[in-house]
Design an enzyme around this catalytic site. Structure first.
Site, PDB file in Angstrom:
ATOM      1  N   GLY A  74       0.826  -1.196   0.000  1.00  0.00           N
ATOM      2  CA  GLY A  74       0.000   0.000   0.000  1.00  0.00           C
ATOM      3  C   GLY A  74       0.863   1.249   0.000  1.00  0.00           C
ATOM      4  N   GLY A 122       0.284  -5.200   0.619  1.00  0.00           N
ATOM      5  CA  GLY A 122      -0.884  -5.168  -0.242  1.00  0.00           C
ATOM      6  C   GLY A 122      -0.697  -5.893  -1.553  1.00  0.00           C
ATOM      7  N   GLU A 145       5.267  -5.653   7.760  1.00  0.00           N
ATOM      8  CA  GLU A 145       4.570  -4.601   8.493  1.00  0.00           C
ATOM      9  C   GLU A 145       5.139  -4.309   9.878  1.00  0.00           C
ATOM     10  OE1 GLU A 145       1.922  -5.809   5.216  1.00  0.00           O
ATOM     11  OE2 GLU A 145       3.135  -6.905   6.673  1.00  0.00           O
ATOM     12  N   ASP A 153      -1.874  -7.561   7.041  1.00  0.00           N
ATOM     13  CA  ASP A 153      -3.314  -7.442   6.807  1.00  0.00           C
ATOM     14  C   ASP A 153      -3.618  -8.010   5.422  1.00  0.00           C
ATOM     15  OD1 ASP A 153      -2.151  -5.321   5.352  1.00  0.00           O
ATOM     16  OD2 ASP A 153      -3.858  -3.990   5.687  1.00  0.00           O
TER      17      ASP A 153
END
Length: 361
Positions: A74, A122, A145, A153
């Site tokens: 992301g 992502g 992360e 995630d």
């Protein structure tokens, strides 16, 4: 092709085209290693939904522009700015992105992902939930992360919880970059194809069924280094307590040090809150559906948006680039179980209700 632009306009961030019976998605931010934006996620969700019902599209291919990777994750600079501004853009982005991840996992047609080069965060979400996942000798995959004070995630907690033994726990807590062979071992990919053959494979997919085309180009992957480390990984990571995991890693390394001891240092350099919440996320996600996993990750993610470590981690890694984050709290021992549990508490009206959305369709 959609996503065309005039000579004076900025290039579209994601391109869509039909080639024969193949729908092609090209992430088109090569200078940013195709980092995913809210607009890209929304566009992909819309186009993939259309193609799902289009009888002229037999399969979908997702790839990245340039030669550096499919997607570096992301757009965390945009997330940082949103946190500074106190906005809702990131929460809205994640909600759309997670809907996209869920659609990919349930896609009614073959969904082929070229996981070449960097595939982080992502990028894993738009590839590893697909049905035909292809890695190469250039693949560098990971869920890094904890390095920026966040947790895996995009359904990554569920994917890693299903990996052999405790290897997924190791990948999540350390944020290590994984080879294509490691990705195959972890269950994040299906086939190994040399990067030099991807263009020919893409051309073959225009007229052939993916299973037929991929079988012609796929080969045997090199041995996975992660698979060779599973014995000590399983022994050290079987605890549900992060501090105990670190103690075991140091003890396994003994006086000679070695990879286990080095790994203990790696984990201790990450955000202590992120490490403990990531471990709890992996344990709590076992047995959940992807819908439920994404709802849990959304709950946790929104809590990180209001805490200090996510903002500080992005600052240290990509804004100021001093690589010296100051975590709060600074050690694993200072992060209590109550602190960890608070990340999983209901968001009330802000909950991401994917199952309810499905029922209302």
């Amino acid at each position: 092709m959609t996503g065309k632009h005039s000579a004076d306009a900025e290039p579209a961030e994601v391109l869509f085209e039909r080639r024969g019976r193949l729908g092609v998605v090209t992430l088109n931010r090569p200078r940013a290693v195709n980092a995913l934006t809210a607009g890209m996620a929304a566009a992909m969700l819309e186009q993939l939904t259309l193609w799902a019902d289009d009888d002229d599209v037999a399969a979908v291919l997702v790839r990245g522009a340039g030669d550096r990777g499919l997607c570096a994750g992301g757009d965390i600079v945009a997330i940082y700015r949103d946190m500074i501004d106190g906005g809702d853009a990131t929460a809205d982005f994640w909600a759309e992105e997670y809907r996209l991840n869920l659609l990919i996992s349930e896609y009614p047609k073959p969904y082929v992902a070229f996981m070449d080069g960097l595939v982080l965060g992502g990028g894993v979400g738009i590839s590893a939930h697909g049905s035909v996942r292809i890695v190469t000798e250039r693949t560098r995959m990971g869920m890094p992360e904890t390095t920026i004070g966040f947790v895996p995630d995009v359904g990554g907690t569920l994917l890693l919880s299903r990996s052999p033994g405790e290897t997924g726990t190791h990948a999540a807590l350390t944020g290590a970059h994984l080879t294509g062979s490691d990705a195959l071992f972890l269950g994040l990919a299906d086939h190994f194809v040399p990067s030099a053959d991807l263009a020919d494979l893409a051309a073959a997919l225009e007229t052939e069924a993916p299973d037929t085309a991929v079988a012609r180009f796929a080969g045997e992957a090199p041995p996975s280094a992660l698979a060779a480390q599973q014995e000590w990984i399983d022994a050290c990571y079987s605890s549900d307590d992060a501090e105990e995991i670190v103690r075991r890693l140091r003890a396994f390394g003994g006086e000679t040090g070695g990879e286990a001891a080095d790994t203990a240092g790696t984990i201790e350099a990450k955000s202590p809150t992120a490490v403990k919440v990531a471990l709890a996320s992996l344990r709590r996600v076992r047995g959940l559906s992807l819908e439920e996993a994404l709802e849990q990750e959304y709950r946790v993610g929104l809590r990180f948006l209001t805490g200090p470590d996510f903002r500080e981690g992005i600052r240290a890694q990509v804004v100021d680039k001093d690589r010296e984050p100051h975590w709060q709290p600074a050690t694993l021992a200072e992060v209590s179980q109550a602190d960890v549990d608070s990340y999983f508490a209901s968001l009330g009206e802000k909950e991401l209700k994917l199952a309810k959305e499905r029922d209302n369709v």
